[in-house]
Design an enzyme around this catalytic site. Structure first.
Site, PDB file in Angstrom:
ATOM      1  N   LYS A  19      24.133  40.807 -35.935  1.00 48.36           N
ATOM      2  CA  LYS A  19      23.172  41.477 -35.228  1.00 48.36           C
ATOM      3  C   LYS A  19      22.025  41.703 -36.085  1.00 48.36           C
ATOM      4  CE  LYS A  19      25.666  43.299 -31.234  1.00 48.36           C
ATOM      5  NZ  LYS A  19      26.230  44.542 -30.593  1.00 48.36           N
ATOM      6  N   ARG A  47      38.073  50.116 -27.634  1.00 48.81           N
ATOM      7  CA  ARG A  47      37.229  51.014 -27.039  1.00 48.81           C
ATOM      8  C   ARG A  47      37.824  51.431 -25.663  1.00 48.81           C
ATOM      9  NH1 ARG A  47      31.960  47.570 -28.644  1.00 48.81           N
ATOM     10  NH2 ARG A  47      30.974  48.907 -30.199  1.00 48.81           N
ATOM     11  N   GLY A  70      26.247  50.141 -34.285  1.00 49.46           N
ATOM     12  CA  GLY A  70      24.883  50.448 -34.294  1.00 49.46           C
ATOM     13  C   GLY A  70      24.494  51.475 -34.111  1.00 49.46           C
ATOM     14  N   GLY A  76      32.152  47.454 -32.631  1.00 50.59           N
ATOM     15  CA  GLY A  76      33.317  46.914 -32.150  1.00 50.59           C
ATOM     16  C   GLY A  76      33.922  45.635 -32.777  1.00 50.59           C
TER      17      GLY A  76
HETATM   18  N1  LIG Z   1      28.407  34.238 -41.834  1.00 48.08           N
HETATM   19  C1  LIG Z   1      28.321  34.523 -40.305  1.00 48.08           C
HETATM   20  N2  LIG Z   1      27.754  33.456 -39.487  1.00 48.08           N
HETATM   21  C2  LIG Z   1      27.896  33.752 -38.318  1.00 48.08           C
HETATM   22  N3  LIG Z   1      28.321  34.823 -37.683  1.00 48.08           N
HETATM   23  C3  LIG Z   1      28.852  35.793 -38.546  1.00 48.08           C
HETATM   24  C4  LIG Z   1      29.098  35.614 -39.892  1.00 48.08           C
HETATM   25  N4  LIG Z   1      29.776  36.536 -40.431  1.00 48.08           N
HETATM   26  C5  LIG Z   1      30.119  37.491 -39.230  1.00 48.08           C
HETATM   27  N5  LIG Z   1      29.621  36.898 -38.067  1.00 48.08           N
HETATM   28  C6  LIG Z   1      29.820  37.172 -36.766  1.00 48.08           C
HETATM   29  O1  LIG Z   1      29.244  38.757 -36.427  1.00 48.08           O
HETATM   30  C7  LIG Z   1      29.803  39.024 -35.322  1.00 48.08           C
HETATM   31  C8  LIG Z   1      29.904  40.498 -35.392  1.00 48.08           C
HETATM   32  O2  LIG Z   1      28.577  41.049 -35.506  1.00 48.08           O
HETATM   33  P1  LIG Z   1      28.249  42.656 -35.154  1.00 48.08           P
HETATM   34  O3  LIG Z   1      28.346  42.580 -33.544  1.00 48.08           O
HETATM   35  O4  LIG Z   1      26.886  42.474 -35.801  1.00 48.08           O
HETATM   36  O5  LIG Z   1      29.442  43.434 -35.627  1.00 48.08           O
HETATM   37  P2  LIG Z   1      29.697  44.788 -35.250  1.00 48.08           P
HETATM   38  O6  LIG Z   1      30.419  44.702 -33.689  1.00 48.08           O
HETATM   39  O7  LIG Z   1      30.965  45.198 -36.010  1.00 48.08           O
HETATM   40  O8  LIG Z   1      28.622  46.006 -35.087  1.00 48.08           O
HETATM   41  C9  LIG Z   1      31.408  38.654 -35.422  1.00 48.08           C
HETATM   42  O9  LIG Z   1      31.642  38.103 -34.070  1.00 48.08           O
HETATM   43  C10 LIG Z   1      31.430  37.455 -36.506  1.00 48.08           C
HETATM   44  O10 LIG Z   1      31.842  36.347 -36.115  1.00 48.08           O
HETATM   45  O1  LIG Z   2      29.216  46.680 -29.436  1.00 44.53           O
HETATM   46  C1  LIG Z   2      28.223  47.496 -29.647  1.00 44.53           C
HETATM   47  O2  LIG Z   2      27.345  47.820 -30.450  1.00 44.53           O
HETATM   48  P1  LIG Z   2      28.081  47.313 -32.023  1.00 44.53           P
HETATM   49  O3  LIG Z   2      28.356  45.914 -31.979  1.00 44.53           O
HETATM   50  O4  LIG Z   2      27.145  47.836 -32.891  1.00 44.53           O
HETATM   51  O5  LIG Z   2      29.097  48.096 -32.190  1.00 44.53           O
HETATM   52  C2  LIG Z   2      27.794  48.423 -28.146  1.00 44.53           C
HETATM   53  O6  LIG Z   2      28.637  48.058 -27.201  1.00 44.53           O
HETATM   54  C3  LIG Z   2      26.310  48.272 -27.914  1.00 44.53           C
HETATM   55  O7  LIG Z   2      26.024  46.791 -27.733  1.00 44.53           O
HETATM   56  P2  LIG Z   2      24.572  46.340 -27.773  1.00 44.53           P
HETATM   57  O8  LIG Z   2      24.315  46.266 -29.087  1.00 44.53           O
HETATM   58  O9  LIG Z   2      24.642  44.919 -26.965  1.00 44.53           O
HETATM   59  O10 LIG Z   2      23.603  47.327 -26.943  1.00 44.53           O
END
Ligand SMILES: Nc1ncnc2c1ncn2[C@@H]1O[C@H](COP(=O)(O)OP(=O)(O)O)[C@@H](O)[C@H]1O
Ligand SMILES: O=C(OP(=O)(O)O)[C@H](O)COP(=O)(O)O
Length: 394
Positions: free
Chosen positions: A197, A36, A374, A351
């Site tokens: 999330k 990023r 997101g 991310g």
């Molecule tokens: N089965 C699981 N149980 C708990 N945490 C998980 C599981 N699968 C993935 N994760 C966690 O989800 C996190 C990423 O989630 P998220 O922030 O939603 O993804 P992104 O940043 O790609 O949008 C990672 O830190 C990973 O360790």
């Molecule tokens: O990591 C982010 O989102 P992402 O996990 O959906 O890629 C952005 O920095 C937004 O963070 P936020 O979901 O805490 O508002």
């Protein structure tokens, strides 16, 4: 895009408040994935080269309006300085007299990184007073934080009402590439949703079901669905109050003829650690007191087959806790399937997903790695991103 960009404005000698998304993973005070930061470099360099005083602002993590020492942006300033090959000053606040004093010392082309904007409760509430404080630091607002463009916060939305407001290069590029791929998607079109999330992402699924041919669920998100199917999930991640929603999505998929894929097996552990006892189980056999931390090999095989047969895949959120090698195979398997699927246009969002693809050295093989998870999902749903809407029209 019909929004003004930094190319449309005068920058020489101007104080520019530039919102970036430096929400990067840290370990022991170091940035472990700088994707990023690198993605924002073209905008930052352009501002520097055109003689602006560059005041950068970002959030990091979710400190919920309080100062959290581990979430200071100091390691980010250090990494940015290395990447830019120039000194980057770091402020200990994000607004106020001390910051104004720092800014008054800046020369044209200097770069200052403000402290984590989420240390202030007003940021996420989009408090107009905080937005005005941010605006009072500068003469121009630039939003290059695509990853946070789905958030209507003081530094992503509110501030844009108090200053001339334009987009940066990353913001433009993301909107262009995603817009092109998604306006008339090639089919079969597959979305893969994982990560942790659950609250944020589960709602997205509803709209995705109107758009995609295949929906694949993995990561922590999957177990609310597994529970909704009537299986026990032990101590796996669960959003209890989303079980009914998950059920309704499965019904909607059936009604719409969308293929809905869920894990058929999992790697379970008796605690959330690398050294836990672990085993591979069928999805209906997750033992009580154990937690599913990755999808299993049969699931990887199933998902890889769907990926191979798709023309467009958007992937958001890892399939397991990939940060620990013991639970990285699911995410790696899906990443490899995408890398190998030469006839498939692959968009990776988020991310952590981007960090995972970097970790496996597969980034080069993807068509587009979006800095927003997101944000790219909400964009894909057809929602207006508040951080974009607030910018000045051309
Ligand atoms: N089965 C699981 N149980 C708990 N945490 C998980 C599981 N699968 C993935 N994760 C966690 O989800 C996190 C990423 O989630 P998220 O922030 O939603 O993804 P992104 O940043 O790609 O949008 C990672 O830190 C990973 O360790
Ligand atoms: O990591 C982010 O989102 P992402 O996990 O959906 O890629 C952005 O920095 C937004 O963070 P936020 O979901 O805490 O508002």
């Amino acid at each position: 895009m019909n929004k003004k960009s930094i190319k449309d404005v005068e920058l020489q000698g101007k104080r520019v408040f530039c919102r970036v998304d430096f929400n990067v993973p840290l370990k022991d005070g170091n940035v472990t994935d700088d994707t990023r930061i690198r993605a924002a470099l073209p905008t930052i360099k352009y501002l520097v080269e055109n003689g602006a005083k560059v005041i950068l602002a970002s959030h990091l993590g979710r400190p919920k309006g309080q100062v959290v020492e581990e979430l200071r942006l100091t390691p980010v300033a250090k990494r940015l300085s290395e990447l830019l090959g120039k000194d980057v000053k770091k402020a200990n606040e994000a607004y106020g007299e001390s910051v104004k004093a720092e800014i008054s010392k800046m020369n044209n082309g200097d770069v200052l990184l403000l402290e984590n904007v989420r240390f202030y409760p007003g940021e996420e509430k989009n408090d107009p007073e905080l937005a005005k404080e941010f605006a009072s630091l500068a003469e121009l607002y630039v939003n290059d934080a695509f990853g946070a463009a789905h958030r209507a916060h003081a530094s992503t939305e509110g501030i844009a009402h108090h200053l001339p407001a334009v987009s940066g290069f990353l913001m433009q590029k993301e909107l262009d590439v995603l817009g092109k791929a998604l306006s008339n998607p090639e089919r079969p079109f597959t979305a893969i949703i994982g990560g942790a999330k659950v609250k944020d992402k589960i709602g997205v699924i509803d709209n995705l079901l109107d758009k995609v041919d295949n929906l694949i669920i993995g990561g922590g998100l999957a177990y609310t669905f597994v529970k909704a199917q009537g299986h026990e999930i032990g101590k796996s991640l669960l959003e209890e109050d989303k079980i009914d929603l998950a059920k309704s999505f499965m019904a909607k998929a059936k009604e719409k003829g969308v293929n809905f894929y869920m894990p058929v097996d999992a790697i379970v552990a008796d605690e959330f650690s690398e050294t836990a006892n672990k085993k591979e189980v069928a999805i209906e056999e997750i033992p009580a007191d154990w937690q599913a931390l990755d999808i299993g090999p049969k699931t990887v095989e199933l998902y890889a087959k769907v990926i191979k047969e798709s023309k467009l895949v958007i992937w958001n959120g890892p399939m397991g806790v990939f940060e620990m090698d013991a639970y990285a195979n699911g995410t790696k398997g899906v990443a490899e399937a995408l890398a190998d699927a030469t006839g498939t246009y692959s968009i990776i969002g988020g991310g952590d997903s981007a960090a995972a693809v970097e970790k496996f050295h597969l980034a080069e093989k993807m068509d587009h790695i979006s800095t927003g998870g997101g944000a790219s999902l909400e964009f894909m749903e057809g929602k207006t991103l508040p951080g974009v809407a607030a910018l000045n029209d051309k």
